[in-house]
Design a protein around this motif. Structure first.
Motif, PDB file in Angstrom:
ATOM      1  N   UNK A   1     124.808 -22.567  25.772  1.00  0.00           N
ATOM      2  CA  UNK A   1     124.674 -23.484  26.907  1.00  0.00           C
ATOM      3  C   UNK A   1     123.767 -22.839  27.947  1.00  0.00           C
ATOM      4  N   UNK A   2     122.957 -23.635  28.618  1.00  0.00           N
ATOM      5  CA  UNK A   2     122.116 -23.116  29.697  1.00  0.00           C
ATOM      6  C   UNK A   2     122.342 -23.936  30.966  1.00  0.00           C
ATOM      7  N   UNK A   3     122.163 -23.270  32.102  1.00  0.00           N
ATOM      8  CA  UNK A   3     122.245 -23.960  33.383  1.00  0.00           C
ATOM      9  C   UNK A   3     121.020 -24.812  33.635  1.00  0.00           C
ATOM     10  N   UNK A   4     121.089 -25.734  34.590  1.00  0.00           N
ATOM     11  CA  UNK A   4     120.004 -26.690  34.817  1.00  0.00           C
ATOM     12  C   UNK A   4     118.705 -26.071  35.307  1.00  0.00           C
ATOM     13  N   UNK A   5     118.731 -24.833  35.817  1.00  0.00           N
ATOM     14  CA  UNK A   5     117.502 -24.209  36.315  1.00  0.00           C
ATOM     15  C   UNK A   5     116.896 -23.205  35.344  1.00  0.00           C
ATOM     16  N   UNK A   6     117.474 -23.079  34.141  1.00  0.00           N
ATOM     17  CA  UNK A   6     116.892 -22.193  33.128  1.00  0.00           C
ATOM     18  C   UNK A   6     115.697 -22.890  32.503  1.00  0.00           C
ATOM     19  N   UNK A   7     114.544 -22.232  32.517  1.00  0.00           N
ATOM     20  CA  UNK A   7     113.300 -22.870  32.087  1.00  0.00           C
ATOM     21  C   UNK A   7     112.814 -22.403  30.720  1.00  0.00           C
ATOM     22  N   UNK A   8     113.101 -21.166  30.360  1.00  0.00           N
ATOM     23  CA  UNK A   8     112.457 -20.561  29.189  1.00  0.00           C
ATOM     24  C   UNK A   8     113.315 -20.543  27.930  1.00  0.00           C
ATOM     25  N   UNK A   9     114.547 -20.995  28.023  1.00  0.00           N
ATOM     26  CA  UNK A   9     115.460 -20.929  26.887  1.00  0.00           C
ATOM     27  C   UNK A   9     116.231 -22.225  26.749  1.00  0.00           C
ATOM     28  N   UNK A  10     116.723 -22.447  25.523  1.00  0.00           N
ATOM     29  CA  UNK A  10     117.504 -23.647  25.253  1.00  0.00           C
ATOM     30  C   UNK A  10     118.642 -23.309  24.302  1.00  0.00           C
ATOM     31  N   UNK A  11     119.567 -24.228  24.171  1.00  0.00           N
ATOM     32  CA  UNK A  11     120.674 -24.045  23.240  1.00  0.00           C
ATOM     33  C   UNK A  11     120.131 -23.809  21.827  1.00  0.00           C
ATOM     34  N   UNK A  12     120.710 -22.819  21.141  1.00  0.00           N
ATOM     35  CA  UNK A  12     120.298 -22.511  19.782  1.00  0.00           C
ATOM     36  C   UNK A  12     119.308 -21.370  19.657  1.00  0.00           C
TER      37      UNK A  12
END
Length: 447
Positions: A99-110
């Motif tokens: 899971x990532x927070x709404x301000x994480x730009x460089x990564x995603x789930x998985x």
């Protein structure tokens, strides 16, 4: 200062301001296994809450690989200030983003990622210079600030002296400021190699940089744990003319001599290490690296002084390095030192014109992109020191065995329920509980 006094003093002084919190929210109704500290040589795997997104820059990672580090033994033996009951340990870990927070730009789930052992903000002057381990905005310890003048960055799982963040010896871990503290792992790199980019690959490389190791130079390295052995590898890759390794564990000395190809000195057999170094290098070595650190004493004087609290750190290895290093040579201290020492040979430092440099905690993010390329290409093989694989359930037993240097355990891969099967050529699963600890994969290596 003991933990009780240190924690009370911190409470009285108040925490330093930081840009992230060390207190994570938890997911309702979800639990995980995590290794927690409860006192001197007292750790256990407990069921605790799963961390949740607490700040918008967070990522929550399913941990697929973690390990125990030699520096974790300082915590195990209650040698670092501001430990608190139930602290989750572990600064070397990797996994898959859940899971990532709404301000994480460089990564995603998985995404497969490895985490830096330090927590950087990415925005302060130190971070902008690439000195992420000296981030000025993630360590809340006022005590460290009072002791050192300024603190280093917050660290995962390394006491409240290092910011009080939960570590990765667990099935999930929260990574604050994810964009600054995670590295994507290519599909072709197995966890058993990627994991060590969290700390010991960049830390050992950083030690050779700080010691000015270069082509044609001679190098002496005290301590053949993972950092020392990796430093031998990096010195070879740098083109060092001669590398001398000092230790007393026969299997480690054999690995350094027969597999890596360096000269070795067993300090239990050779009482005058400095004289032995001068026999090999009559002018002294150009560069020295202390990868042993404060816990290890050889003589009675420093053993007694540490035991009764007259010093926290022994100067024996540093003094040997000062005597063995060439005039106007360089020494890097990469083994952990914490506070005060006695009988330090300051005269040799000044009169020989030696550069004595503390490496600090290595600025992982400054190196890990380039070092990942060396791992991918095969130029640097992190599995050289990988001796065993264990399950997270057996972390308590692993701490005890690792502390006693039993069963040939050097560096381990600790799996969780999220881990992939062992990669080809890496150790299969061992178990203490079933009396099924496999022989060390490290000491079976041949030149």
């Amino acid at each position: 200062m003991n933990d009780f006094a240190a924690n009370k003093l911190e409470e009285k002084l108040g925490d330093r301001p930081t840009v992230t919190t060390n207190v994570a929210l938890t997911r309702p109704g979800e639990t995980m296994k995590a290794l927690r500290w409860h006192g001197n040589q007292n750790v256990s795997v407990d069921e605790v809450g799963v961390p949740a997104i607490t700040e918008p820059t967070d990522a929550i990672i399913k941990v697929t690989g973690t390990t125990i580090c030699g520096s974790d033994l300082h915590l195990y033996h209650k040698e670092i200030m501001q430990l608190q009951d139930n602290d989750i340990l572990g600064h070397e870990w990797m996994g898959v983003i859940d899971e990532v927070g709404p301000e994480v730009k460089n990564f995603k789930k998985g995404d497969r990622v490895v985490a830096s052992f330090q927590i950087a903000c990415g925005q302060c002057s130190f971070c902008k210079e690439g000195l992420t381990s000296m981030c000025d905005r993630t360590n809340s310890s006022t005590i460290q600030e009072k002791l050192y003048g300024k603190p280093f960055a917050g660290l995962f799982g390394y006491s409240h002296f290092a910011g009080g963040f939960a570590g990765g010896q667990a099935e999930w871990c929260r990574c604050p400021i994810a964009d600054a503290n995670l590295l994507k792992v290519p599909d072709g790199v197995p966890d058993e190699k990627a994991l060590f980019l969290s700390d010991i690959i960049p830390t050992s490389y950083h030690a050779t940089v700080c010691a000015d190791v270069a082509k044609g130079k001679s190098v002496a390295i005290w301590g053949l744990g993972p950092i020392g052995l990796y430093a031998c590898q990096w010195a070879k890759l740098a083109g060092a003319r001669r590398i001398i390794a000092v230790d007393h564990v026969p299997e480690r000395l054999r690995l350094a001599k027969d597999v890596i190809g360096v000269d070795v000195i067993n300090f239990e057999e050779t009482k005058d290490v400095v004289a032995a170094i001068y026999e090999l290098e009559p002018e002294g070595v150009d560069s020295s690296i202390d990868a042993a650190a404060f816990r290890y004493t050889k003589g009675l004087l420093h053993s007694v002084q540490r035991a009764v609290g007259l010093e926290t750190d022994s100067s024996e290895v540093v003094n040997e390095a000062l005597r063995a290093t060439r005039k106007f040579g360089s020494i890097a201290l990469v083994g952990d030192y914490a506070a005060l020492t006695n009988q330090f040979l300051i005269g040799a430092l000044m009169e020989k014109g030696i550069t004595l440099r503390g490496t600090g905690q290595a600025p992982v993010q400054n190196y890990w992109h380039d070092l990942l390329k060396k791992v991918v290409s095969g130029e640097f093989d992190p599995t050289l020191i990988l001796s065993h694989r264990f399950a997270i359930d057996e972390f308590k037993e692993l701490y005890a065995a690792f502390d006693k240097k039993e069963l040939g355990i050097m560096k381990t891969f600790v799996q969780t329920k999220w881990s992939a099967p062992p990669a080809p050529g890496t150790p299969q699963l061992s178990s203490f509980r079933n009396d099924a600890v496999l022989p060390s994969a490290v000491f079976q290596r041949k030149a």
